[in-house]
Design a protein around this motif. Structure first.
Motif, PDB file in Angstrom:
ATOM      1  N   TYR A 198       5.210  18.227  -5.392  1.00  0.00           N
ATOM      2  CA  TYR A 198       4.570  16.917  -5.269  1.00  0.00           C
ATOM      3  C   TYR A 198       3.520  16.763  -6.356  1.00  0.00           C
TER       4      TYR A 198
ATOM      5  N   ASP B  65      10.615   6.802   2.257  1.00  0.00           N
ATOM      6  CA  ASP B  65      11.612   6.944   1.196  1.00  0.00           C
ATOM      7  C   ASP B  65      11.691   8.414   0.802  1.00  0.00           C
ATOM      8  N   ASP B  66      12.892   8.919   0.804  1.00  0.00           N
ATOM      9  CA  ASP B  66      13.072  10.340   0.576  1.00  0.00           C
ATOM     10  C   ASP B  66      12.615  10.751  -0.825  1.00  0.00           C
ATOM     11  N   ASP B  67      12.792   9.879  -1.806  1.00  0.00           N
ATOM     12  CA  ASP B  67      12.359  10.218  -3.171  1.00  0.00           C
ATOM     13  C   ASP B  67      10.833  10.314  -3.256  1.00  0.00           C
ATOM     14  N   VAL B  68      10.149   9.530  -2.440  1.00  0.00           N
ATOM     15  CA  VAL B  68       8.683   9.556  -2.461  1.00  0.00           C
ATOM     16  C   VAL B  68       8.179  10.788  -1.711  1.00  0.00           C
ATOM     17  N   GLY B  69       8.809  11.097  -0.574  1.00  0.00           N
ATOM     18  CA  GLY B  69       8.425  12.323   0.110  1.00  0.00           C
ATOM     19  C   GLY B  69       8.349  12.175   1.606  1.00  0.00           C
ATOM     20  N   VAL B  70       8.116  13.283   2.297  1.00  0.00           N
ATOM     21  CA  VAL B  70       8.105  13.252   3.759  1.00  0.00           C
ATOM     22  C   VAL B  70       6.679  13.055   4.273  1.00  0.00           C
TER      23      VAL B  70
ATOM     24  N   THR C 201       3.607  12.039  -4.653  1.00  0.00           N
ATOM     25  CA  THR C 201       5.048  11.820  -4.555  1.00  0.00           C
ATOM     26  C   THR C 201       5.811  13.017  -5.093  1.00  0.00           C
ATOM     27  N   ARG C 202       7.066  13.108  -4.677  1.00  0.00           N
ATOM     28  CA  ARG C 202       7.944  14.163  -5.147  1.00  0.00           C
ATOM     29  C   ARG C 202       8.182  14.053  -6.647  1.00  0.00           C
TER      30      ARG C 202
ATOM     31  N   PHE D  93       8.073   1.715   5.626  1.00  0.00           N
ATOM     32  CA  PHE D  93       9.286   2.524   5.610  1.00  0.00           C
ATOM     33  C   PHE D  93       8.974   3.851   4.935  1.00  0.00           C
TER      34      PHE D  93
ATOM     35  N   LYS E 190      10.237   1.379  -5.642  1.00  0.00           N
ATOM     36  CA  LYS E 190      10.841   1.837  -4.389  1.00  0.00           C
ATOM     37  C   LYS E 190      10.738   0.755  -3.309  1.00  0.00           C
TER      38      LYS E 190
ATOM     39  N   LEU F  52       5.007  10.327   4.240  1.00  0.00           N
ATOM     40  CA  LEU F  52       4.243   9.462   3.337  1.00  0.00           C
ATOM     41  C   LEU F  52       4.751   8.030   3.432  1.00  0.00           C
ATOM     42  N   PRO F  53       4.367   7.291   4.477  1.00  0.00           N
ATOM     43  CA  PRO F  53       4.882   5.928   4.623  1.00  0.00           C
ATOM     44  C   PRO F  53       4.480   5.024   3.454  1.00  0.00           C
ATOM     45  N   LEU F  54       5.395   4.134   3.070  1.00  0.00           N
ATOM     46  CA  LEU F  54       5.079   3.070   2.123  1.00  0.00           C
ATOM     47  C   LEU F  54       4.899   1.802   2.938  1.00  0.00           C
TER      48      LEU F  54
ATOM     49  N   SER G 112       0.865  -1.183   0.000  1.00  0.00           N
ATOM     50  CA  SER G 112       0.000   0.000   0.000  1.00  0.00           C
ATOM     51  C   SER G 112       0.902   1.233   0.000  1.00  0.00           C
ATOM     52  N   THR G 113       0.798   2.039  -1.041  1.00  0.00           N
ATOM     53  CA  THR G 113       1.768   3.119  -1.232  1.00  0.00           C
ATOM     54  C   THR G 113       1.063   4.459  -1.417  1.00  0.00           C
ATOM     55  N   PRO G 114       1.759   5.552  -1.142  1.00  0.00           N
ATOM     56  CA  PRO G 114       1.123   6.878  -1.167  1.00  0.00           C
ATOM     57  C   PRO G 114       0.710   7.309  -2.568  1.00  0.00           C
TER      58      PRO G 114
END
Lengths: 605, 605
Positions: free
Chosen positions: A281, B208-213, A251-252, B206, A293, B215-217, A246-248
């Motif tokens: 984002y 991930d900095d590339d995904v963003g702050v 994203t950046r 976890f 990721k 925002l847990p995956l 389950s992922t956000p």
């Protein structure tokens, strides 16, 4: 239906084009002052544009016009072509002040489109039109009852909103009366089954202007269908060794620069949000980079491959306002997505497994109206990744597995994703119009871009390949297909309301309410219609709502603890013990039985 | 733990404050040139700030300092308070060049905080400090072994990054040695159970900095927990008569102007996206307006009420970067949300039903460390809707139902939502720190703003009331609580991996693989550890991962088609027939048995 050239096409083109002239002749009989625009053949028929000034024509005039057209057909007027220069043409068209035609004639000559400055005309009976032809030999070649005036629409001259608005008369025309009838039947069915119409009638979803465009809100009925499909997918994927993540949803920007979707894909994405002063984002248009990721969140060993990550993921695509339509083209969607990370030697088996999963889904749902298209790269296009060997390897694998599996497919060069070849499943709607319902992609590019590796048996670091797949497509697209495929009459397991309880008489009320509680406890979607309407009215309501199972409960049923079971679309009804009825309902749900199809109308009761 | 004033607090304050002086005295023994900043008592102890110049002090000096402090305690130095004017104070502090103290003394006098320009000092033994007191009578009142130097941190003088960086020495101090020990034990446990630490170790989620702050995956392990909680909520809500909906995650700005969240709430929201040239869309910070739109999608009759719309909905809140923490404070979350639309007379029963649902969830999960807070409006604050009668009616209903249900609650004025009173469930973490885990709100304002009505029995149009509720909170917050509550050792039904299969010897491999397939087919999350590691190593690995059930399969088990079942945290193991083992596993899952708690460690096998 794919639009291929057919030997009969020329004849059909002539028929439709000639009928356009016949329509114009009929119109001029009743509106001699009308000015003519263009009148070409189109898909399913033809149209003609007219300027009626202050004497408009409407659908109420269609019967008269059709009669006049029939008379022209009977008159067997010959179509006779001839050429003239611009001066002669202007004079001829000027006698009835056909100024649109004159304007066009001048343009054709000025732009050098009219060869040698000569313009082509066709005459039949009293009617004259500037046109290239070809035409039938004479109007008598028009088959009996093969055409029908269809509808009226407004249309700007030359499509320019600053020019006059003309009246466009659309007509249908086919090679025979039977083909016209068949088309009309199909269209009627498609209209009845249109997912937008049924979606509203059955309260499955709606759009709200305050919420926004292209953003359907799913009502309880539609949500039930989504949830059932998800449950099915989750079970199938679990058993097939997928792992759910389950992922956000945001994203950046950097993630899409890395994948290569930015800046090229930007116009299909929502604009970025500026966060923490300097950070852009995006709403995600796809789930892939997030899954990559997760793959990269720690070191991976060959022992973990194939790693199959799946998610019903929300994605957002900025479709043009004008192209949005019901559930078929939306801006927010939820996708039955997964990514399979595997070693080169595993591609074959994994791709075959994916194909088998597709097959299981589609066979189960009795969806057969699709074709497979293997989309290959175009070596001459700069769009595609530059690795000739990888393209060949990947395309060869896909081709050979499809052949092995006996899948009928066509190949199409230039339709691949930029990161690898793909298989597109093209599904036809009731009108024969084709849409891509789902794709399987084989990706050799992204592992490099995202630095994805695994430690192989020999200790070396290798890059995995990725299979992208979404057999159940997005909920939005897939459910729009299902609604139209089943005309809104869903099988028990998918139906928004699975059982309607219809008590007859006061004495059955307690029993009906007990059954409502029993079925709810067993997680069946049930409705008790204890309203004061007549029995017949309540039955009709349940049938209109296409509820698959009606349990009628009268004094006898109450006394015997049984139900009289009536099924949607089936004439006979059956009396069953309650226990047996509950077991049957359980079996229908557990087996996800397609009991809405004629062959399973009374499944093993 | 709510911070209430306690008769012992004064004594504890004196103890901690006096210990700060004792620490400073000890420090000056080894660093006579050190300059002192502030040294106040704080939660769990005290600190003191020092400027050590180029002779820093570190944790390696703690044992020596603690010994010196003990000596000072034994010396039974009296604390003696006295006053001086600024000039005298400057002179006295100047002898050891305590310029930070002098600066502060001047400020106290300039700002008129020092009454009559007099400054208070305390002396004990050779140590002198400017402070208000109060203090212990003498240092000998410090209980034995009741304090402990804890850690060192940097801290700007007066919190100003342009002023010098001082060294802050933190210490713990409690009324007794036992209380210190108990705190240290609790803190150690909390650190071991910290959801961020366990989330990484157990591979639940976890960042991930590339995904963003923020925002847990969610990895497969964490996603399994989410899915199980969702399944539970869906079943409970279905049986309680809720209807599931699914609504878009973005929406036009107008919706929030209508609800009143814009512009006031804007700083807690992501910035808008400009779409279709002129249209602002927001990521939604809550699901309510979307559900109101579903209510309003057609006319409603009293017969449909209560209408209970539920959704596990994704929402987005723009929390400040610095306040983000693990799963507890994030920017994207998925909420166990629902809105109950009901007539006034139905509020009581619906609110009681909601409370019963909360009770069922929390009892089942053995969550008892929470308190209920009834948050009321403040009639003097402009923040709240202006309807005195509605506030009284709604607050009275909530109060009386809570009393009827025997719920222990406190009232707090000014903590209501702007649209109505709410009940907050405050849960304590292991360190006694309180967080709101969930709220129930009674809303009389939004129906008016969204034009929500229903046709009543008498044909009149009435406005419904709305109950907002989210018993299982957001996945993010709730799972962070569960991880810490259970120290990562989840019951079978929630566990990321439910069964580990551990074959012993080659001959058991086929049997183990058969069980893996059987369990997978039955949708159990199972792992077969057929690695070449030793038996003990494999057991340890499974235990480290806190897998609740280990099935050990050797030659005997294979021959008898049985399993040796070892449970997490339980010493004895049991041998069971395969059929019996499978039935037991089914029962653990079906009953959502909390078999990770000591009392159910061997549940009815």
């Amino acid at each position: 239906m794919s639009q291929q050239h057919h030997p009969d096409d020329d004849q059909l083109h002539k028929l439709r084009h000639s009928l356009a002239h016949i329509l114009a002749q009929a119109v001029l009989e009743v509106r001699p002052e009308a000015k003519l625009g263009f009148g070409p053949p189109v898909e399913n028929g033809f149209y003609y544009d007219f300027d009626f000034g202050d004497r408009p024509i409407g659908p109420e005039d269609f019967p008269d016009l059709e009669e006049r057209m029939q008379r022209i057909v009977k008159a067997r007027q010959e179509f006779e072509g001839f050429e003239q220069d611009l001066q002669e043409s202007e004079a001829m068209l000027g006698t009835t002040d056909q100024h649109y035609k004159i304007e066009y004639a001048r343009e054709l000559v000025e732009k050098g489109i009219a060869q040698g400055g000569r313009l082509t005309f066709f005459r039949n009976g009293p009617f004259l039109d500037m046109c290239e032809g070809p035409h039938l030999k004479h109007t008598g070649e028009v088959p009996k009852a093969c055409f029908k005036l269809d509808k009226i629409a407004g249309s700007y001259w030359r499509g320019d909103e600053h020019r006059p608005m003309l009246t466009r008369i659309y007509a249908l025309a086919f090679p025979s009366r039977d083909e016209l009838k068949e088309f009309l039947g199909r269209r009627e069915l498609a209209m009845q089954r249109d997912h937008k119409k049924l979606g509203a009638e059955l309260e499955l979803f709606f759009h709200d202007d305050d919420v926004g465009v292209g953003l359907p809100l799913w009502l309880p009925g539609g949500t039930a269908i989504r949830e059932e499909l998800e449950r099915w997918a989750k079970e199938e994927e679990f058993r097939a060794g997928y792992q759910r993540v389950s992922t956000p949803i945001i994203t950046r920007a950097g993630l899409y620069h890395r994948s290569g979707h930015l800046p090229y894909y930007a116009e299909s994405m929502y604009p970025p949000m500026l966060v923490d002063e300097h950070d852009e984002y995006y709403l995600r248009p796809m789930n892939c980079p997030h899954h990559h990721k997760i793959y990269a969140s720690r070191g991976r060993s060959y022992r973990e491959l194939p790693l199959r990550l799946c998610e019903y993921g929300n994605v957002f695509r900025y479709e043009k306002h004008g192209s949005l339509s019901g559930l078929l083209r939306v801006r927010a969607m939820c996708m039955n997505d997964a990514h399979i990370y595997c070693a080169y030697e595993q591609i074959g088996e994994e791709f075959a497994n994916v194909m088998a999963l597709y097959d299981r889904y589609y066979q189960h749902l009795h969806l057969s109206e699709f074709r497979a298209r293997l989309s290959l790269h175009d070596p001459d296009s700069p769009k595609f990744a530059k690795d000739v060997d990888e393209w060949r390897r990947c395309e060869d694998i896909m081709r050979s597995i499809l052949k092995e599996a006996g899948v009928d497919f066509e190949e199409e060069v230039g339709e691949a994703a930029f990161y690898g070849p793909k298989l597109d499943l093209q599904m036809k709607n009731l009108m024969g119009r084709e849409e891509t319902v789902s794709t399987v992609q084989l990706d050799f590019l992204m592992p490099g871009r995202f630095g994805l590796t695994f430690t192989d048996r020999d200790g070396s670091r290798q890059a995995p390949y990725i299979i992208h797949r979404a057999p159940l497509s997005t909920h939005e697209r897939f459910i729009s297909f299902l609604i139209e495929r089943f005309g809104g009459a869903f099988p028990t397991w998918l139906a928004p309301i699975q059982v309607a309880l219809i008590p007859v008489g006061e004495h059955a009320l307690a029993y009906a309410d007990e059954l409502r509680r029993t079925l709810t406890e067993r997680l069946f979607r049930v409705e008790l219609d204890d309203s004061s309407e007549t029995f017949n009215k309540r039955i009709r309501t349940a049938v209109t709502r296409k509820i698959p199972n009606l349990w009628i409960l009268g004094a006898e049923e109450t006394a015997a603890r049984s139900v009289t079971w009536r099924r949607y679309g089936v004439k006979e009804q059956q009396r069953l013990d309650l226990a047996k009825a509950l077991d049957t309902l359980d079996a229908l749900r557990a087996g996800r039985v397609m009991d809405n199809l004629p062959e399973t109308a009374w499944p093993q009761i």
